[in-house]
Scaffold this active site. Structure first.
Site, PDB file in Angstrom:
ATOM      1  N   CYS A   2       0.944  -1.115   0.056  1.00  0.00           N
ATOM      2  CA  CYS A   2       0.205   0.066  -0.009  1.00  0.00           C
ATOM      3  C   CYS A   2       0.778   1.120  -0.015  1.00  0.00           C
ATOM      4  O   CYS A   2       2.117   1.134   0.286  1.00  0.00           O
ATOM      5  CB  CYS A   2      -0.702  -0.089   1.296  1.00  0.00           C
ATOM      6  SG  CYS A   2      -1.705  -1.555   1.317  1.00  0.00           S
ATOM      7  N   ARG A  27       2.225   0.796  -5.890  1.00  0.00           N
ATOM      8  CA  ARG A  27       2.312   0.247  -4.862  1.00  0.00           C
ATOM      9  C   ARG A  27       0.944  -0.521  -4.240  1.00  0.00           C
ATOM     10  O   ARG A  27       0.853  -1.299  -3.226  1.00  0.00           O
ATOM     11  CB  ARG A  27       2.923   0.913  -3.425  1.00  0.00           C
ATOM     12  CG  ARG A  27       3.975   1.694  -3.759  1.00  0.00           C
ATOM     13  CD  ARG A  27       5.070   1.082  -3.817  1.00  0.00           C
ATOM     14  NE  ARG A  27       5.441   0.418  -2.733  1.00  0.00           N
ATOM     15  CZ  ARG A  27       6.650   0.444  -1.780  1.00  0.00           C
ATOM     16  NH1 ARG A  27       7.492   1.458  -2.290  1.00  0.00           N
ATOM     17  NH2 ARG A  27       6.908  -0.066  -0.861  1.00  0.00           N
ATOM     18  N   TRP A  73      -3.670  -1.900  -1.326  1.00  0.00           N
ATOM     19  CA  TRP A  73      -3.705  -3.202  -1.945  1.00  0.00           C
ATOM     20  C   TRP A  73      -4.206  -4.078  -0.747  1.00  0.00           C
ATOM     21  O   TRP A  73      -3.567  -4.669   0.311  1.00  0.00           O
ATOM     22  CB  TRP A  73      -2.247  -3.753  -2.150  1.00  0.00           C
ATOM     23  CG  TRP A  73      -2.395  -4.618  -3.146  1.00  0.00           C
ATOM     24  CD1 TRP A  73      -2.238  -4.794  -4.556  1.00  0.00           C
ATOM     25  CD2 TRP A  73      -1.876  -6.213  -2.483  1.00  0.00           C
ATOM     26  NE1 TRP A  73      -2.007  -6.308  -4.870  1.00  0.00           N
ATOM     27  CE2 TRP A  73      -1.621  -6.830  -3.718  1.00  0.00           C
ATOM     28  CE3 TRP A  73      -1.470  -6.757  -1.602  1.00  0.00           C
ATOM     29  CZ2 TRP A  73      -1.412  -8.162  -3.865  1.00  0.00           C
ATOM     30  CZ3 TRP A  73      -1.165  -7.881  -1.238  1.00  0.00           C
ATOM     31  CH2 TRP A  73      -1.045  -8.700  -2.525  1.00  0.00           C
ATOM     32  N   ASN A  99       0.280   0.971   6.811  1.00  0.00           N
ATOM     33  CA  ASN A  99       0.672  -0.217   5.667  1.00  0.00           C
ATOM     34  C   ASN A  99       1.119  -1.235   6.360  1.00  0.00           C
ATOM     35  O   ASN A  99       1.804  -1.237   7.683  1.00  0.00           O
ATOM     36  CB  ASN A  99       1.778   0.371   4.922  1.00  0.00           C
ATOM     37  CG  ASN A  99       1.442   1.302   3.652  1.00  0.00           C
ATOM     38  OD1 ASN A  99       0.265   1.544   3.491  1.00  0.00           O
ATOM     39  ND2 ASN A  99       2.495   1.702   3.175  1.00  0.00           N
ATOM     40  N   GLY A 100       1.041  -2.642   6.194  1.00  0.00           N
ATOM     41  CA  GLY A 100       1.351  -3.583   6.982  1.00  0.00           C
ATOM     42  C   GLY A 100       0.353  -4.578   7.466  1.00  0.00           C
ATOM     43  O   GLY A 100      -0.955  -4.446   6.706  1.00  0.00           O
ATOM     44  N   GLU A 482      12.448 -17.216 -15.266  1.00  0.00           N
ATOM     45  CA  GLU A 482      12.225 -15.625 -15.251  1.00  0.00           C
ATOM     46  C   GLU A 482      11.127 -15.418 -16.443  1.00  0.00           C
ATOM     47  O   GLU A 482      10.068 -14.807 -16.226  1.00  0.00           O
ATOM     48  CB  GLU A 482      13.305 -14.890 -15.386  1.00  0.00           C
ATOM     49  CG  GLU A 482      13.191 -13.562 -15.502  1.00  0.00           C
ATOM     50  CD  GLU A 482      12.285 -12.764 -14.464  1.00  0.00           C
ATOM     51  OE1 GLU A 482      11.965 -13.344 -13.393  1.00  0.00           O
ATOM     52  OE2 GLU A 482      12.019 -11.647 -14.839  1.00  0.00           O
ATOM     53  N   GLU A 489       2.697 -13.237 -14.924  1.00  0.00           N
ATOM     54  CA  GLU A 489       2.235 -12.133 -14.142  1.00  0.00           C
ATOM     55  C   GLU A 489       1.558 -10.890 -14.835  1.00  0.00           C
ATOM     56  O   GLU A 489       0.650 -10.342 -14.335  1.00  0.00           O
ATOM     57  CB  GLU A 489       3.200 -11.668 -13.017  1.00  0.00           C
ATOM     58  CG  GLU A 489       4.553 -11.169 -13.632  1.00  0.00           C
ATOM     59  CD  GLU A 489       5.629 -10.588 -12.744  1.00  0.00           C
ATOM     60  OE1 GLU A 489       5.151 -10.207 -11.566  1.00  0.00           O
ATOM     61  OE2 GLU A 489       6.752 -10.467 -12.978  1.00  0.00           O
ATOM     62  N   HIS A 505      10.823 -36.929 -18.316  1.00  0.00           N
ATOM     63  CA  HIS A 505      10.419 -37.493 -17.095  1.00  0.00           C
ATOM     64  C   HIS A 505       9.123 -37.304 -16.774  1.00  0.00           C
ATOM     65  O   HIS A 505       8.920 -37.502 -15.455  1.00  0.00           O
ATOM     66  CB  HIS A 505      11.531 -37.287 -16.124  1.00  0.00           C
ATOM     67  CG  HIS A 505      13.036 -37.596 -16.449  1.00  0.00           C
ATOM     68  ND1 HIS A 505      13.198 -38.963 -16.473  1.00  0.00           N
ATOM     69  CD2 HIS A 505      14.096 -37.001 -16.779  1.00  0.00           C
ATOM     70  CE1 HIS A 505      14.693 -39.081 -16.444  1.00  0.00           C
ATOM     71  NE2 HIS A 505      15.069 -37.799 -17.139  1.00  0.00           N
ATOM     72  N   LYS A 602       3.775  -3.728  -6.391  1.00  0.00           N
ATOM     73  CA  LYS A 602       5.039  -3.735  -6.324  1.00  0.00           C
ATOM     74  C   LYS A 602       5.442  -3.844  -4.563  1.00  0.00           C
ATOM     75  O   LYS A 602       4.830  -3.105  -3.986  1.00  0.00           O
ATOM     76  CB  LYS A 602       5.596  -2.348  -6.824  1.00  0.00           C
ATOM     77  CG  LYS A 602       6.996  -2.248  -7.021  1.00  0.00           C
ATOM     78  CD  LYS A 602       7.459  -2.976  -8.285  1.00  0.00           C
ATOM     79  CE  LYS A 602       8.807  -2.789  -8.533  1.00  0.00           C
ATOM     80  NZ  LYS A 602       9.403  -3.806  -9.366  1.00  0.00           N
TER      81      LYS A 602
HETATM   82  C1  F6R Z   1       8.368 -10.211 -10.683  1.00  0.00           C
HETATM   83  C2  F6R Z   1       8.511  -9.129  -9.351  1.00  0.00           C
HETATM   84  C3  F6R Z   1       8.472  -9.870  -8.175  1.00  0.00           C
HETATM   85  C4  F6R Z   1       9.609  -9.473  -7.307  1.00  0.00           C
HETATM   86  C5  F6R Z   1       9.545 -10.172  -5.849  1.00  0.00           C
HETATM   87  C6  F6R Z   1      10.696  -9.543  -5.041  1.00  0.00           C
HETATM   88  O1  F6R Z   1       8.384  -9.456 -11.652  1.00  0.00           O
HETATM   89  O2  F6R Z   1       8.734  -8.142  -9.541  1.00  0.00           O
HETATM   90  O3  F6R Z   1       8.654 -11.320  -8.285  1.00  0.00           O
HETATM   91  O4  F6R Z   1      10.765  -9.765  -7.905  1.00  0.00           O
HETATM   92  O5  F6R Z   1       8.448  -9.640  -5.224  1.00  0.00           O
HETATM   93  O6  F6R Z   1      10.923  -8.085  -4.860  1.00  0.00           O
HETATM   94  P1  F6R Z   1      12.298  -7.291  -4.409  1.00  0.00           P
HETATM   95  O7  F6R Z   1      13.266  -7.423  -5.368  1.00  0.00           O
HETATM   96  O8  F6R Z   1      11.704  -6.213  -4.436  1.00  0.00           O
HETATM   97  O9  F6R Z   1      12.682  -7.807  -3.237  1.00  0.00           O
END
Ligand code: F6R
Length: 607
Positions: A2, A27, A73, A99-100, A482, A489, A505, A602
């Site tokens: 958030c 966020r 969020w 937040n949290g 990746e 996502e 396998h 994020k």
């Molecule tokens: C994928 C993505 C997430 C972050 C993960 C770790 O595109 O963005 O999987 O990589 O949440 O986030 P950080 O690197 O900020 O610890």
């Protein structure tokens, strides 16, 4: 997750708060709200939906020069107007944004309900608002302290009291809070992104700290009821508002994908030493003797940072011949790991705020492990917890899907591998080869990006697919993981990553003409194995998209995403780039909201 914004000063607060929320929308974006004092009551405007919807609800000027705001969020309680922050206490005289997660919220809610409190929302946050409001302490600062002493969990909070509307009280435990220092005005936010338009002078609160913030001054202290003052001086952030603007780009993911050559250049700048064929990593305070004493390297991160760690583990093993592996920090922290004195632990995080990675770092420090951080955000919790390490210098990453941070992480780990290798048995010639390869990366990434159109065409051809395999061997395996993660996502197309060697396998049973496979095919010692895998897939009518720098037999793959040649050890860094473009264009073709993928936000600062 958030976002929090607060303001106290000489200007009208509401426009500053809404603009700050807009910067933080990445966020969290399921609801937004603000509270300002007005004529002896709070004016609270909040709504489910985006910041723009909040903006639409503000129909007239709001005169208040103090206020708090939030973009959410959802964790406790679905997204709704009632669950949006700010929350008020029962008297309506305390307003709170949070937040949290408050872990004992259910117990607190039951106690408060038994005492006659009626709740207006399903959130954990509201319980805290009531606790603050019901405290008998004489000042807001003391009320907050007392209430927080009953709370278990994580929080970054900002509180405003109608009876004392000239200051904000903020506190932090596990969820970031930063103060912005202006001229006779102060800002509070969960992320500097909300502040840089107004000031570059900031103060980061640490966990267990509280601040009382007035227009012209702030006081920080420890959170305990028996608190003691903490002296903190402002630091200057070198970010500017343009870093958070789209410029000419359609969205932040595209902007950040295209920033990679420049971002990579910054990560490499001043860190490669041709003369000694090594890397110079000033943030690692270890002399050659200490570096040589390392017997094992373990990378810890979540999501894409974990996959970058897998790339790093491969690089360290190849270049330094030290056993290395990567593990999700979210698993490591819960399994009571054996911490070895001669292992180097490396915490990887773009945001520097991911709670699982932070908790893993804290556990390691508590057990006396040797810890480095590889982090993008300077001043973040993980950067400060680790104390030493490598900054990514990727610039702010706003898009939920990580791109440039992953590339800079993998590149930084290549430099770490080079450094560890050169104090061991990596020859000068091989060191020079890797240094030269690293130097070529920014230009080669630009070369891949220049083929975006061709990648977009391939993505469009596969846009009606509901499920895909991503496979790779050894160096290609984290690349496949990746690539699958990026596709999932942002496009919501199911993608499963597998080691190419493991296909036969079991999962080969799924291959038919409805299941395309993206395969990572570097021109390395495993080329013939990968060609064999492609043939196995083709024999079962599966379509194949090869990401490759090899000359494959004509017509073998249904589509090729081309990558320039570099040193094979560095292949994962380059091979990841076309997969970013592939995921991006497939998601765009499906009309997805690329910067705001469903269910994601994020920085995962909750468990
Ligand atoms: C994928 C993505 C997430 C972050 C993960 C770790 O595109 O963005 O999987 O990589 O949440 O986030 P950080 O690197 O900020 O610890």
């Amino acid at each position: 997750m958030c976002g929090i914004v607060g303001y106290v000063g000489r200007r009208q607060a509401a426009p500053i708060l809404v603009e700050g929320l807009h910067r933080l929308e990445y966020r969290g974006y399921d609801s937004a709200g603000l509270a300002t004092p007005e004529a002896g009551a709070f004016r609270v405007i909040k709504t489910e939906g985006r910041v723009q919807q909040l903006r639409n609800l503000i129909k007239e000027e709001i005169p208040a020069t103090i206020g708090i705001a939030h973009t959410r969020w959802a964790t406790h309680g679905e997204p709704s107007d009632a669950n949006a922050h700010p929350h008020l206490d029962a008297s309506g005289r305390i307003a709170l944004v949070h937040n949290g997660i408050i872990e004992n919220a259910d117990r607190l809610r039951a106690q408060l309900t038994a005492e006659g409190v009626v709740f207006a929302s399903d959130t954990d946050t509201e319980a805290l608002a009531h606790l603050i409001g019901r405290s008998g302490a004489p000042t807001l600062e003391e009320k907050v302290r007392e209430a927080l002493s009953r709370v278990e969990g994580t929080y970054g909070i900002v509180v405003l009291d109608l009876d004392d509307p000239d200051h904000l009280v903020v506190a932090r435990n596990g969820s970031p809070i930063v103060l912005g220092i202006g001229e006779s005005e102060m800002f509070v936010a969960s992320d500097v992104a909300a502040l840089v338009r107004h000031t570059q002078q900031v103060v980061y609160l640490d966990d267990g700290e509280l601040a009382v913030v007035r227009a012209t001054e702030f006081h920080t202290s420890t959170l305990a009821v028996e608190s003691s003052p903490v002296v903190k001086s402002p630091t200057t952030v070198d970010l500017v508002v343009d870093d958070y603007e789209l410029g000419g780009s359609a969205d932040f993911m595209s902007k950040e994908i295209h920033e990679q050559p420049t971002a990579l250049g910054r990560a490499l700048s001043g860190r490669l030493n041709e003369r000694f064929a090594t890397a110079h990593l000033g943030g690692i305070n270890m002399d050659p003797r200490e570096l040589r004493a390392i017997r094992r390297v373990k990378f810890l991160g979540c999501g894409s940072s974990y996959y970058a760690g897998q790339m790093g583990a491969q690089l360290v093993e190849e270049l330094a011949r030290i056993p290395a592996d990567a593990e999700p920090a979210s698993e490591f922290r819960y399994r009571n790991p054996v911490v070895e004195a001669d292992t180097l632990y490396v915490a990887l995080s773009q945001s520097g705020e991911t709670l699982d990675t932070l908790a893993a770092a804290q556990e390691l420090k508590r057990k006396g492990g040797q810890l480095l951080g590889v982090v993008n955000v300077v001043g973040s919790a993980i950067a400060r917890e680790c104390g030493s390490g490598i900054f990514l210098h990727a610039g702010p990453e706003v898009s939920v899907a990580s791109t440039k941070a992953l590339t800079n992480t993998a590149t930084s780990l290549a430099m770490l591998g080079l450094l560890l290798g050169r104090v061991r048995d990596l020859s000068t010639a091989d060191g020079k080869r890797i240094v030269a390869g690293l130097r070529r990366l920014p230009e080669q990434v630009a070369e891949i990006l220049a083929q975006e159109h061709a990648v977009a065409e391939v993505a469009a051809r596969f846009a009606d697919t509901r499920s895909m395999f991503f496979v790779g061997r050894v160096r290609g395996w984290p690349v496949a993981r990746e690539g699958a993660q990026k596709l999932k996502e942002i496009s919501y197309v199911h993608a499963e990553a597998y080691q190419a060697s493991e296909l036969k396998h079991g999962p080969l049973a799924l291959i038919d003409n409805t299941m395309p496979t993206v395969i990572i095919v570097p021109d390395d010692e495993l080329l013939s194995k990968n060609i064999g895998t492609i043939e196995e897939i083709k024999a079962r009518s599966g379509a194949v998209i090869a990401v490759t720098n090899a000359e494959l037999p004509e017509g073998l793959a249904d589509a090729e995403l081309r990558v320039p040649r570099n040193e094979t050890e560095l292949d994962p860094i380059l091979f990841t780039i076309p997969l970013q473009l592939f995921a991006y264009h497939l998601a765009a073709k499906l009309g997805r909201d690329i910067d705001r993928p469903r269910n994601l936000a994020k920085s995962v600062t909750v468990e």
